[in-house]
Enzyme design. Structure first.
Site, mmCIF file in Angstrom:
data_model
loop_
_atom_site.group_PDB
_atom_site.id
_atom_site.type_symbol
_atom_site.label_atom_id
_atom_site.label_comp_id
_atom_site.label_asym_id
_atom_site.label_seq_id
_atom_site.Cartn_x
_atom_site.Cartn_y
_atom_site.Cartn_z
ATOM 1 N N LYS A 184 0.852 -1.210 0.000
ATOM 2 C CA LYS A 184 0.000 0.000 0.000
ATOM 3 C C LYS A 184 0.883 1.254 0.000
ATOM 4 O O LYS A 184 1.894 1.302 0.703
ATOM 5 C CB LYS A 184 -0.890 -0.038 1.251
ATOM 6 C CG LYS A 184 -1.913 1.084 1.342
ATOM 7 C CD LYS A 184 -2.774 0.884 2.588
ATOM 8 C CE LYS A 184 -3.863 1.936 2.726
ATOM 9 N NZ LYS A 184 -4.712 1.711 3.915
ATOM 10 N N SER B 64 -9.698 1.850 3.159
ATOM 11 C CA SER B 64 -8.858 2.587 2.250
ATOM 12 C C SER B 64 -7.876 1.740 1.438
ATOM 13 O O SER B 64 -7.355 2.222 0.435
ATOM 14 C CB SER B 64 -8.066 3.635 3.035
ATOM 15 O OG SER B 64 -7.200 3.017 3.960
ATOM 16 N N SER C 285 -9.680 -0.709 7.259
ATOM 17 C CA SER C 285 -9.154 -0.528 5.901
ATOM 18 C C SER C 285 -8.499 -1.739 5.257
ATOM 19 O O SER C 285 -8.214 -1.706 4.064
ATOM 20 C CB SER C 285 -8.165 0.628 5.872
ATOM 21 O OG SER C 285 -8.883 1.828 5.731
#
Ligand code: GLN
Length: 487
Positions: free
Chosen positions: A76, A151, A175
């Site tokens: 990420k 997210s 997330s």
């Protein structure tokens, strides 16, 4: 080939394929599918292939190899990488190259993993749909019109679209688990302190954790073993041994007491999800586990508590983006007049609406006169939520419930209504507030063919128990083998 890291590794050892071949295959899939999914913010094919070549050479020379040797892993873009920009999905850090690698990235490298790309996210990890990325939204591979969750939407979508085998996400209030749910993969949020946060760009420091996403519990265990452990450079990381999660996957479920969180099956839960989890409960019972109803009386305050605590910490953490130390700086001439104007212009131009909303909410909650009413009260309720978990875990070994109230929603459906977006996190924020581990895993599909996910919570540092249950379930069912047919 295969989409299991464990099997891919077996194939390497048996000489069935090489790291260069498999890396090329994943790069080909990225070429074919990334334009539809937009899971990545950067991909570096040359570097990935060069790393793969090194792994093959080491293998040929008979040198010892790390446990993820040759496995393509995505990271990420909130996690620092020295060789890649780390944007946090924000214009603020669009060109930012960190001066060091996060501890988890060092660990991936030491394990000989192939870093295949950096994945898309809601700006600074604030959101539940990856629509708040400054660089365009991620599409759900199961239905490109729908969101991938957030997210860590890119982290979940790249696995679901077979563009990486494993990926690292971060979870502050859901997330990892919510996008895993929407994309039909496994996502685990470790116990607070299990994985080092050094090099994880902070959103809410008392809640943030890095964790793995993969198709199977086996692969999730493998990645968690690789990244977990004490880090002297992160004072909140726990000085505890990392057990071998892979070794306990096959322990029988007989006698395991599983608390069914009754509060989570009441209003607001989609019927198909409720049904799928009832079927799962029946399966667990047949496998020898003992389900029993449990209540978490304060869980209904989870969302309110989370959004005060997380926004307060965010307002403080994001104060560092002053356009002087690093980050975007306005080119507007008025701003040259005085420092205040430079801060204001730069931050106004570079931060998105959701991030600004959180900074304002948090600053308000922390300001004198409101601190006691909001922030301090939220901390007290957080304690009560934690106590709920503690008393539940005196009666049962694990807790079970849904991951999300609905399956993946359509893009645009909630992006103008922050409150309805926040309510997406209703079942996930609790694990972060309590600091306990939780895993999301696919357990069904809706009539429209979208993945349905269940969530299991455990006492602190009992990730092994969570993965054991998911592994047993996966050994007897096919949900984790379903694939989107978008391409
Ligand atoms: N969706 C939640 C939020 O917007 C959780 C985000 C996260 O876990 N990073 O804050």
């Amino acid at each position: 080939m295969t989409d299991s890291a464990v099997e891919l590794t077996r194939g390497f050892k048996e000489g069935k394929w090489t790291a260069v071949e498999t890396t090329q295959l994943f790069l080909d899939r990225i070429n074919a599918n990334e334009s539809k999914v937009h899971a990545f913010l950067s991909v570096d094919a040359d570097r990935a292939l060069a790393d793969a070549r090194k792994v093959d050479e080491k293998r040929e020379a008979g040198e010892s190899l790390g446990r993820l040797a040759g496995i393509p892993v995505a990271v990420k873009d909130l996690i620092c990488t020295q060789e890649w920009t780390t944007t946090c999905g924000s214009k603020m850090l669009e060109t930012y190259r960190p001066p060091y690698d996060a501890t988890v990235v060092e660990k991936l490298q030491a394990a000989d993993a192939i870093l295949i790309g950096k994945t898309n996210l809601d700006e600074f990890a604030m959101g539940s749909s990856t629509e708040h990325s400054a660089f365009g939204r991620t599409h759900n591979p199961w239905d490109l019109e729908r969101v991938a969750g957030g997210s860590s939407g890119g982290a979940a979508a790249c696995v679901a679209a077979d563009m990486a085998l494993l990926s690292l996400g971060t979870d502050t209030g859901g997330s990892i688990r919510q996008p895993a749910a929407f994309c039909g993969v496994v996502g685990l949020k470790p116990t607070y302190g299990r994985v080092s946060r050094r090099g994880l760009i902070a959103f809410a420091s008392s809640l943030d954790q890095i964790g793995p996403l993969a198709w199977t519990a086996e692969d999730t265990a493998l990645l968690l073993e690789t990244i977990a452990g004490h880090d002297p450079a992160d004072s909140t990381s726990a000085p505890r041994e990392v057990p071998s999660y892979s070794d306990t996957l096959n322990q029988p479920l007989k006698g395991l007491r599983i608390g069914i969180i009754e509060d989570h099956f009441e209003e607001g839960l989609n019927h198909e999800i409720s049904q799928a989890i009832q079927t799962l409960i029946q399966w667990l019972e047949d496998a020898g586990a003992i389900p029993e109803p449990v209540r978490l009386p304060h869980s209904r305050y989870g969302i309110a508590t989370y959004y005060v605590v997380a926004s307060s910490e965010a307002s403080s953490n994001l104060a560092r983006y002053d356009a002087a130390h690093y980050g975007y700086r306005t080119s507007n001439e008025d701003a040259a007049e005085n420092l205040e104007a430079m801060y204001e212009r730069s931050r106004s131009e570079a931060l998105g609406n959701e991030v600004k909303r959180r900074i304002m909410l948090g600053t308000y909650a922390l300001s004198s006169g409101y601190y006691d009413a909001y922030y301090l009260n939220a901390l007290k309720v957080r304690r009560l939520i934690r106590d709920d978990f503690e008393s539940a875990f005196q009666k049962v070994d694990l807790l079970l419930g849904p991951t999300t109230p609905s399956a993946a929603f359509r893009a645009g459906e909630k992006s103008t209504d922050p409150l309805s977006m926040y309510l997406e996190d209703i079942y996930t924020v609790l694990a972060n507030l309590a600091g306990v581990p939780a895993v999301a895993f696919p357990c069904g599909q809706t009539g429209e063919g979208l993945p349905i996910s269940a969530q299991l919570w455990g006492p602190a540092f009992e990730e092994g128990r969570l993965l054991q249950v998911v592994h047993q379930f996966q050994s007897h069912t096919e949900w984790h083998k379903k694939r989107p047919s978008f391409s």
